[in-house]
Design an enzyme around this catalytic site. Structure first.
Site, short mmCIF file in Angstrom:
data_model
loop_
_atom_site.label_atom_id
_atom_site.label_comp_id
_atom_site.label_asym_id
_atom_site.label_seq_id
_atom_site.Cartn_x
_atom_site.Cartn_y
_atom_site.Cartn_z
N ASP A 45 -49.84 51.50 -74.36
CA ASP A 45 -51.10 52.24 -74.59
C ASP A 45 -51.13 53.70 -74.16
O ASP A 45 -50.64 54.03 -73.07
CB ASP A 45 -52.24 51.59 -73.79
CG ASP A 45 -52.28 50.09 -73.89
OD1 ASP A 45 -51.48 49.49 -74.60
OD2 ASP A 45 -53.15 49.50 -73.22
N GLU A 52 -59.67 44.29 -75.19
CA GLU A 52 -58.95 45.24 -74.33
C GLU A 52 -59.36 46.67 -74.71
O GLU A 52 -59.91 46.91 -75.77
CB GLU A 52 -57.43 45.10 -74.55
CG GLU A 52 -56.89 43.71 -74.28
CD GLU A 52 -55.37 43.61 -74.41
OE1 GLU A 52 -54.77 42.90 -73.61
OE2 GLU A 52 -54.78 44.23 -75.32
C1 FRU Z 1 -53.20 46.69 -74.05
C2 FRU Z 1 -52.91 46.21 -72.64
C3 FRU Z 1 -54.06 46.58 -71.73
C4 FRU Z 1 -53.40 46.61 -70.37
C5 FRU Z 1 -52.04 47.21 -70.71
C6 FRU Z 1 -50.93 46.70 -69.85
O1 FRU Z 1 -52.07 46.89 -74.82
O2 FRU Z 1 -52.65 44.83 -72.63
O3 FRU Z 1 -55.15 45.67 -71.79
O4 FRU Z 1 -54.11 47.40 -69.46
O5 FRU Z 1 -51.79 46.88 -72.06
O6 FRU Z 1 -49.76 47.41 -70.09
#
Ligand code: FRU
Length: 508
Positions: A49, A231
């Site tokens: 992300d 998320e």
């Molecule tokens: C989304 C996610 C978020 C989390 C991060 C962990 O892709 O699963 O919810 O904070 O990636 O790397």
């Protein structure tokens, strides 16, 4: 020049430039197979992300979920890159490292102009990052409260970061998936609002100082798509003809419209306490399989710049790149449009892309029955953008192909009234069952006329149709670069104007 001075000069250059360092190792900087040329990707190792995207003093900061010791997901850090134009990026040292409270998961950053946090010293404006601490020990132990929200601040415009001594600032009430805080200033109430993903809904919190948080409300258990965990949310207003509409972005994994992870959004009102939706249907910012965790920059005024991770949790850890994994999408301006009674979010590649455009080839009045565009433009040899308009949309395809017969087919299906991208025969596909597939995006425009822009890179295409109403992002791995573009229609599809523009690599 004496040979001694020459030697000195070369030594200094080598030491000063990480670019040259990487070149001596790999035989070329950012030239590996599938290396995106106009998209951000880390020099090496795993990225997911985008995080903490904030604009400050002429610099766009991009932090990102990063594992610096491998090409698969691992203990998360915040990697860091900066840009003056949203297009060219400079790699920066890692901003946040895991600590005794856990890994550094996704989150956001704000410019605390009024020093509400009190972190500002000697007139220095603090930038405050708000992120999830994910405690792997707690996770292993099987407790539910291993994710908590923490903060860190920077007093040197984002260069270096200090974690707050009293972290976490928002403790887990017993929800296993409790993460990805997106914080913004709510001027009408003179308070910060945190939009937090809490398993199958959003929880809004507020704060005067970024340290003490109060729960305001929940939204979403009965709305939108729920094929997976909610998320990476975002909340911001957009305007249409003077009407202010609040947009709530919620990323979802899995359960996207074409499988795996994707970004849905809601239109509605927000009054500083609760979000009230206008819509009952499910909508997606991008219908393709390869835009995820997308959210917007903070501190850019009315302009809302969106950036997503250009992959999908279904196969992100298996894609055939060796040195690094994943890239970000092209930054996009989000706007609002009204179709019938619905307010729809539209996406537009940022205008800053013009800094890497070259001399365009423009053509008019093309009848697209089996039209070999590359006889007019020359072969594709790297990134390019292709835009065209028609007064009357009819079924057509645009095929990118190579000499090995591998291809990606983009088009419009009239019976289904959708746009599609088919990567079934796009080269390397068997690293994941289901990667070889045809994906679709509904057409929302009801107009006869159409327009389409394709942003083509060595291993991706981004499609923006009907002024950004229908959007798809798709990655692919051909055994050699796609070199030919062919436009085909059995239905007398006429292109009114077309523009092809080769783009310069952002890494050279
Ligand atoms: C989304 C996610 C978020 C989390 C991060 C962990 O892709 O699963 O919810 O904070 O990636 O790397």
């Amino acid at each position: 020049m004496s040979s001694n001075i020459k030697y000195l000069l070369i030594t200094v250059l080598l030491a000063a430039s990480s670019t040259l360092r990487a070149q001596t190792k790999t035989g070329g900087y950012y030239t590996e197979p599938y290396r995106p040329q106009i998209h951000f990707s880390p020099e090496a190792h795993w990225m997911n992300d985008p995080n903490g995207m904030v604009y400050y003093k002429g610099i766009y900061h991009l932090f990102y979920q990063y594992y610096p010791n491998g090409t698969k997901w691992g203990p998360m850090h915040w990697g860091h890159a900066t840009s003056k134009d949203l297009i060219h990026w400079q790699h920066q040292p890692i901003a946040l490292y895991p600590d005794s409270l856990g890994y550094i998961f996704s989150g956001s950053a704000v410019v605390d102009v009024n020093n509400t946090s009190g972190f500002g010293k000697n007139g220095k404006t603090p930038i405050v990052a708000i992120f999830t601490h994910h405690d792997p020990k707690g996770e292993k132990a099987g407790i539910n409260t291993f994710k908590n929200q923490s903060i860190a601040y920077s007093l040197d415009a984002g260069k270096t970061w200090t974690k707050y001594a009293n972290n976490p600032v928002l403790k887990n009430p017993g929800i296993k998936d409790f993460r990805d805080p997106k914080v913004s200033w709510y001027e009408a109430g003179k308070k910060w609002i945190m939009t937090l993903a809490t398993l199958d809904h959003i929880t809004f919190y507020s704060s005067r100082n970024l340290k003490d948080w109060t729960k305001e409300s929940e939204f979403g258990k009965e709305f939108g798509a729920h094929g997976g965990v909610w998320e990476c949310p975002d909340l911001f207003p957009l305007s249409y003809n003077g009407k202010k509409v609040w947009i709530l972005i919620v990323n979802l994994n899995p359960g996207g419209p074409n499988g795996g992870s994707a970004t849905q959004y809601f239109t509605g009102d927000f009054d500083g306490h609760t979000f009230t939706p206008y819509q009952t249907d499910t909508r997606w910012i991008d219908y393709g399989p390869d835009e995820y965790a997308g959210i917007t920059y903070s501190n850019t005024g009315d302009r809302k710049i969106f950036l997503g991770w250009m992959s999908n949790w279904q196969y992100a850890q298996k894609v055939p790149t060796e040195k690094w994994r994943s890239a970000m999408t092209i930054p996009r301006d989000l706007k609002l449009e009204k179709v019938g009674e619905k307010y729809l979010v539209t996406s537009h590649p940022v205008k800053e892309l013009n800094v890497i455009e070259t001399k365009p080839v423009t053509l008019t009045n093309i009848t697209a029955s089996n039209y070999n565009l590359t006889t007019k433009t020359g072969k594709l040899t790297g990134p390019a953008s292709l835009s065209f308009t028609s007064d009357k949309l009819e079924p057509f395809t645009v095929t990118l192909s190579n000499n090995a017969g591998e291809k990606i087919v983009i088009g419009y299906d009239k019976a289904a009234n959708n746009y599609f991208i088919d990567r079934t025969s796009s080269g390397k596909v068997d690293f994941e069952k289901g990667f070889a597939a045809r994906h679709t995006a509904p057409r929302f425009s009801t107009a006869a006329k159409m327009d389409m822009t394709l942003i083509i890179d060595n291993a991706s295409v981004e499609l923006f149709a009907d002024n950004g109403l229908s959007v798809m992002t798709e990655i692919f791995f051909p055994n050699s670069l796609f070199s030919d573009i062919n436009i085909q229609s059995d239905s007398n599809f006429k292109i009114k104007s077309l523009k092809f523009n080769r783009m310069k690599s952002i890494w050279r």
